[in-house]
Scaffold this motif. Structure first.
Motif, PDB file in Angstrom:
ATOM      1  N   GLU A  68       0.853  -1.185   0.000  1.00  0.00           N
ATOM      2  CA  GLU A  68       0.000   0.000   0.000  1.00  0.00           C
ATOM      3  C   GLU A  68       0.890   1.237   0.000  1.00  0.00           C
ATOM      4  O   GLU A  68       1.667   1.456   0.921  1.00  0.00           O
ATOM      5  N   ALA A  69       0.749   2.011  -1.061  1.00  0.00           N
ATOM      6  CA  ALA A  69       1.534   3.247  -1.189  1.00  0.00           C
ATOM      7  C   ALA A  69       0.673   4.288  -1.877  1.00  0.00           C
ATOM      8  O   ALA A  69      -0.104   3.957  -2.780  1.00  0.00           O
ATOM      9  N   PRO A  70       0.799   5.560  -1.473  1.00  0.00           N
ATOM     10  CA  PRO A  70       0.020   6.618  -2.119  1.00  0.00           C
ATOM     11  C   PRO A  70       0.267   6.685  -3.623  1.00  0.00           C
ATOM     12  O   PRO A  70      -0.624   6.980  -4.396  1.00  0.00           O
ATOM     13  N   ASP A  71       1.511   6.400  -4.056  1.00  0.00           N
ATOM     14  CA  ASP A  71       1.862   6.447  -5.474  1.00  0.00           C
ATOM     15  C   ASP A  71       2.896   5.356  -5.737  1.00  0.00           C
ATOM     16  O   ASP A  71       4.096   5.549  -5.524  1.00  0.00           O
ATOM     17  N   ALA A  72       2.412   4.187  -6.176  1.00  0.00           N
ATOM     18  CA  ALA A  72       3.303   3.036  -6.358  1.00  0.00           C
ATOM     19  C   ALA A  72       4.349   3.291  -7.435  1.00  0.00           C
ATOM     20  O   ALA A  72       5.479   2.798  -7.343  1.00  0.00           O
ATOM     21  N   GLU A  73       3.995   4.068  -8.465  1.00  0.00           N
ATOM     22  CA  GLU A  73       4.951   4.359  -9.527  1.00  0.00           C
ATOM     23  C   GLU A  73       6.122   5.191  -9.002  1.00  0.00           C
ATOM     24  O   GLU A  73       7.291   4.925  -9.332  1.00  0.00           O
ATOM     25  N   ILE A  74       5.825   6.183  -8.179  1.00  0.00           N
ATOM     26  CA  ILE A  74       6.882   7.004  -7.594  1.00  0.00           C
ATOM     27  C   ILE A  74       7.717   6.179  -6.621  1.00  0.00           C
ATOM     28  O   ILE A  74       8.947   6.314  -6.576  1.00  0.00           O
ATOM     29  N   LEU A  75       7.083   5.308  -5.858  1.00  0.00           N
ATOM     30  CA  LEU A  75       7.831   4.446  -4.948  1.00  0.00           C
ATOM     31  C   LEU A  75       8.813   3.580  -5.724  1.00  0.00           C
ATOM     32  O   LEU A  75       9.980   3.437  -5.333  1.00  0.00           O
ATOM     33  N   ALA A  76       8.364   2.990  -6.837  1.00  0.00           N
ATOM     34  CA  ALA A  76       9.251   2.164  -7.662  1.00  0.00           C
ATOM     35  C   ALA A  76      10.400   2.994  -8.224  1.00  0.00           C
ATOM     36  O   ALA A  76      11.545   2.536  -8.286  1.00  0.00           O
ATOM     37  N   MET A  77      10.114   4.240  -8.616  1.00  0.00           N
ATOM     38  CA  MET A  77      11.163   5.137  -9.126  1.00  0.00           C
ATOM     39  C   MET A  77      12.190   5.437  -8.043  1.00  0.00           C
ATOM     40  O   MET A  77      13.411   5.431  -8.295  1.00  0.00           O
ATOM     41  N   GLN A  78      11.732   5.678  -6.824  1.00  0.00           N
ATOM     42  CA  GLN A  78      12.644   6.000  -5.729  1.00  0.00           C
ATOM     43  C   GLN A  78      13.496   4.786  -5.346  1.00  0.00           C
ATOM     44  O   GLN A  78      14.683   4.923  -5.038  1.00  0.00           O
ATOM     45  N   LEU A  79      12.897   3.601  -5.379  1.00  0.00           N
ATOM     46  CA  LEU A  79      13.665   2.393  -5.083  1.00  0.00           C
ATOM     47  C   LEU A  79      14.693   2.132  -6.180  1.00  0.00           C
ATOM     48  O   LEU A  79      15.804   1.669  -5.901  1.00  0.00           O
ATOM     49  N   THR A  80      14.340   2.420  -7.419  1.00  0.00           N
ATOM     50  CA  THR A  80      15.294   2.294  -8.522  1.00  0.00           C
ATOM     51  C   THR A  80      16.489   3.214  -8.307  1.00  0.00           C
ATOM     52  O   THR A  80      17.649   2.816  -8.480  1.00  0.00           O
ATOM     53  N   ALA A  81      16.213   4.448  -7.905  1.00  0.00           N
ATOM     54  CA  ALA A  81      17.293   5.412  -7.656  1.00  0.00           C
ATOM     55  C   ALA A  81      18.177   4.955  -6.505  1.00  0.00           C
ATOM     56  O   ALA A  81      19.391   5.195  -6.515  1.00  0.00           O
ATOM     57  N   ALA A  82      17.589   4.276  -5.520  1.00  0.00           N
ATOM     58  CA  ALA A  82      18.375   3.790  -4.381  1.00  0.00           C
ATOM     59  C   ALA A  82      19.426   2.780  -4.826  1.00  0.00           C
ATOM     60  O   ALA A  82      20.468   2.628  -4.177  1.00  0.00           O
ATOM     61  N   LEU A  83      19.189   2.117  -5.946  1.00  0.00           N
ATOM     62  CA  LEU A  83      20.170   1.166  -6.470  1.00  0.00           C
ATOM     63  C   LEU A  83      21.110   1.815  -7.477  1.00  0.00           C
ATOM     64  O   LEU A  83      22.322   1.634  -7.419  1.00  0.00           O
ATOM     65  N   ASP A  84      20.556   2.564  -8.429  1.00  0.00           N
ATOM     66  CA  ASP A  84      21.353   3.056  -9.551  1.00  0.00           C
ATOM     67  C   ASP A  84      22.257   4.229  -9.215  1.00  0.00           C
ATOM     68  O   ASP A  84      23.342   4.356  -9.772  1.00  0.00           O
ATOM     69  N   VAL A  85      21.807   5.101  -8.322  1.00  0.00           N
ATOM     70  CA  VAL A  85      22.538   6.355  -8.125  1.00  0.00           C
ATOM     71  C   VAL A  85      23.822   6.226  -7.298  1.00  0.00           C
ATOM     72  O   VAL A  85      24.869   6.738  -7.705  1.00  0.00           O
ATOM     73  N   PRO A  86      23.825   5.550  -6.121  1.00  0.00           N
ATOM     74  CA  PRO A  86      25.018   5.616  -5.264  1.00  0.00           C
ATOM     75  C   PRO A  86      26.311   5.171  -5.924  1.00  0.00           C
ATOM     76  O   PRO A  86      27.339   5.845  -5.816  1.00  0.00           O
TER      77      PRO A  86
END
Length: 204
Positions: free
Chosen positions: A148-166
């Motif tokens: 349950e998330a207010p915006d699942a698409e944004i959550l997926a984007m943020q989790l993607t950034a948690a992997l790709d960016v660092p």
């Protein structure tokens, strides 16, 4: 009368063979001399193909690394889509999501210098098909978990950034007196902790 269709097919086959030779040669050169020593001329000389062929296949030096990264991404995606569990199908969605993080981080770490060279100073953050694939995969697993998330698409984007960016943008931290493994291992542990928090009852 010439068979133009057969001629075109032969041309495409030759182009595919040349591309495969150049990709394999570039991989060998990365392992042998490192990213900084790879040039269009050096790749042409080592592959035994003409410089014009190298330019037609890649266009620029950055194009060499983009092609290398693309080939690696295809192999990684095949493991995700059809490889053994828990990364591939057959495991529970939570286990697949947790396993995806370390696998993706390992891929990024192994290809970090190639990715930086592919960006060529033009793109400040990861973007395009690889990030989109990661985001779609995470979004699919979140849906299977009924997170349950207010915006699942944004959550997926943020989790993607948690992997790709660092691994692409940040230097590895070295805290004095800290002995808890290397950056990749710390990121992997952080990913598992993050995912367990996201999927626990009550949502992120």
């Amino acid at each position: 009368m010439t068979n133009s269709g057969a001629s075109a097919n032969a041309e495409r086959a030759d182009a595919a063979r040349n591309r495969a030779v150049l990709i394999e040669t570039a991989r060998d050169m990365v392992a042998d001399v490192g990213v900084d020593k790879i040039t269009m001329d050096a790749l042409a000389e080592r592959s035994g193909l003409g410089k014009g062929t190298v330019f037609r296949r890649f266009g620029t030096r950055a194009g060499i690394f983009m092609a290398l990264l693309d080939a690696g991404e295809r192999e990684f995606q095949a493991r995700v889509l059809s490889g053994p569990p828990p990364l591939g199908p057959g495991a529970e969605p939570a286990d697949r999501l947790i396993a995806f993080g370390p696998a993706r981080l390992r891929f990024l770490r192994e290809n970090r210098e190639i990715a930086r060279a592919a960006l060529g100073g033009r793109t400040p953050v990861p973007s395009g098909p690889p990030a989109a694939m990661t985001q779609r995969h995470i979004r699919m697993l979140l849906a299977k978990l009924a997170v349950e998330a207010p915006d699942a698409e944004i959550l997926a984007m943020q989790l993607t950034a948690a992997l790709d960016v660092p691994l692409l943008l940040y230097p590895e931290p070295h805290a004095p007196g800290r002995d808890d493994g290397d950056f990749e291992q710390r990121l992997s542990r952080g990913w598992e902790d993050l995912i367990r928090r996201v999927i626990r009852p009550g949502g992120p």
